[in-house]
Scaffold this motif. Structure first.
Motif, short mmCIF file in Angstrom:
data_model
loop_
_atom_site.label_atom_id
_atom_site.label_comp_id
_atom_site.label_asym_id
_atom_site.label_seq_id
_atom_site.Cartn_x
_atom_site.Cartn_y
_atom_site.Cartn_z
N LEU A 1 0.88 -1.11 0.11
CA LEU A 1 0.02 0.04 0.05
C LEU A 1 0.91 1.16 0.02
N LEU A 2 0.83 2.15 -1.25
CA LEU A 2 1.69 3.18 -1.29
C LEU A 2 0.90 4.25 -1.10
N LEU A 3 1.59 5.57 -1.13
CA LEU A 3 0.85 7.06 -0.82
C LEU A 3 1.68 7.79 -1.95
N ALA A 4 0.55 8.54 -2.79
CA ALA A 4 1.01 9.31 -3.82
C ALA A 4 0.72 10.92 -3.06
N GLU A 5 1.81 11.49 -2.77
CA GLU A 5 1.57 12.79 -2.28
C GLU A 5 1.64 13.98 -3.05
N GLN A 6 0.99 15.28 -2.56
CA GLN A 6 1.01 16.35 -3.50
C GLN A 6 2.22 16.88 -3.99
N ASN A 7 3.26 17.08 -3.16
CA ASN A 7 4.53 17.71 -3.31
C ASN A 7 5.55 16.68 -3.96
N GLN A 8 5.56 15.53 -3.12
CA GLN A 8 6.61 14.48 -3.64
C GLN A 8 6.35 13.67 -4.59
N GLY A 9 4.80 13.47 -4.77
CA GLY A 9 4.39 12.61 -5.71
C GLY A 9 4.74 11.17 -5.21
N LEU A 10 4.95 10.25 -6.13
CA LEU A 10 5.31 8.90 -5.89
C LEU A 10 6.48 8.38 -6.65
N PRO A 11 7.73 7.82 -6.01
CA PRO A 11 8.74 7.33 -7.02
C PRO A 11 8.23 6.10 -7.74
N TRP A 12 9.32 5.87 -8.74
CA TRP A 12 8.83 4.88 -9.65
C TRP A 12 8.50 3.39 -9.00
#
Length: 265
Positions: free
Chosen positions: A237-248
């Protein structure tokens, strides 16, 4: 196939999907300068993009599309309804038919109609013949059609936009609360969990929680809501964030599902 997020939330969205030399950017809700900077952080230059796909015309998804497409001579795939917003920009617009799949270089793309307060919104499923990645944000209701289309994925980029209690007691004016929480708004943590409860999670390797509201949600509330339906699930379970996004994130190997069904594809 692999994917990353350049940023996800109400201040701007962009998701990269890569298969071989094919790199598709879903939405571009940042300024040109910010987009190029975010692409660089992902190790990609504008010249390496194959196309931009647009889900709908809200500014946090479309703000940078015209400038990026012009600078790098990129085709833009979108529905005719969404295309109203970009008419007169002199872009290479390619119409999406919501009833048919399309092939863009090494990826097959299935557009999925979703309920959202835009002219002709859609979300996408990407297939390289072995793995399937679903992107589902900016959706107000989980429809039977969505459940049908998003079954049997290997990875899912899924909106969990708001917590109903935080939205109700939060700073938004009444009309905006009604919009976000309505049938043409966004998915709550519970609605996102509801979808996961209706699809087969067996081959899902990752779920990336996306488009989390900064004012009406918190990552831990989203996680808690999803954990209930993910008790038996072995994926990430991953988290896509507003500023950092989500790495590959790389979607690995050949899943059982596709071995069994390869003859029918």
């Amino acid at each position: 196939m692999r994917y990353c997020s350049l940023g996800s939330g109400s201040k701007g969205n962009g998701t990269l999907i890569e298969q071989g030399d094919t790199r598709l950017l879903v939405d571009c809700g940042f300024s040109l300068r910010s987009t190029e900077q975010r692409l660089r952080q992902a190790g990609v230059s504008g010249e390496q993009l194959s196309a931009i796909l647009v889900t709908h015309e809200h500014s946090d998804h479309i703000q940078g599309v015209a400038k990026l497409a012009k600078r790098y001579q990129l085709p833009v795939y979108l529905t005719p309804g969404t295309g109203y917003a970009l008419r007169g920009e002199g872009l290479d617009l390619r119409w999406i038919d919501l009833h048919s799949r399309m092939v863009i270089d090494e990826l097959e793309v299935t557009p999925v109609a979703v309920p959202h307060d835009a002219r002709e919104p859609c979300q996408f499923i990407f297939d390289n013949g072995q793995q399937r990645l679903g992107v589902l944000t900016d959706t107000g209701t989980i429809t039977p059609w969505i459940v049908n289309q998003y079954a049997g994925l290997d990875a899912l980029f899924l909106e969990a936009n708001y917590d109903p209690h935080m939205l109700a007691s939060g700073p938004y004016p009444g009309f905006l609360k009604a919009r976000v929480g309505g049938d043409l708004g966004h998915l709550s943590n519970q609605q996102a969990a509801g979808l996961l409860g209706m699809i087969d999670l067996q081959q899902l390797q990752h779920i990336a929680v996306a488009h989390i509201s900064e004012k009406n949600n918190r990552p831990e509330l989203a996680r808690d809501a999803l954990h209930g339906v993910l008790a038996e699930w072995a994926g990430k379970l991953l988290l896509a964030e507003q500023n950092q996004g989500l790495p590959w994130q790389t979607i690995s190997g050949l899943s059982h599902h596709h071995c069994a069904q390869s003859g029918s594809r």
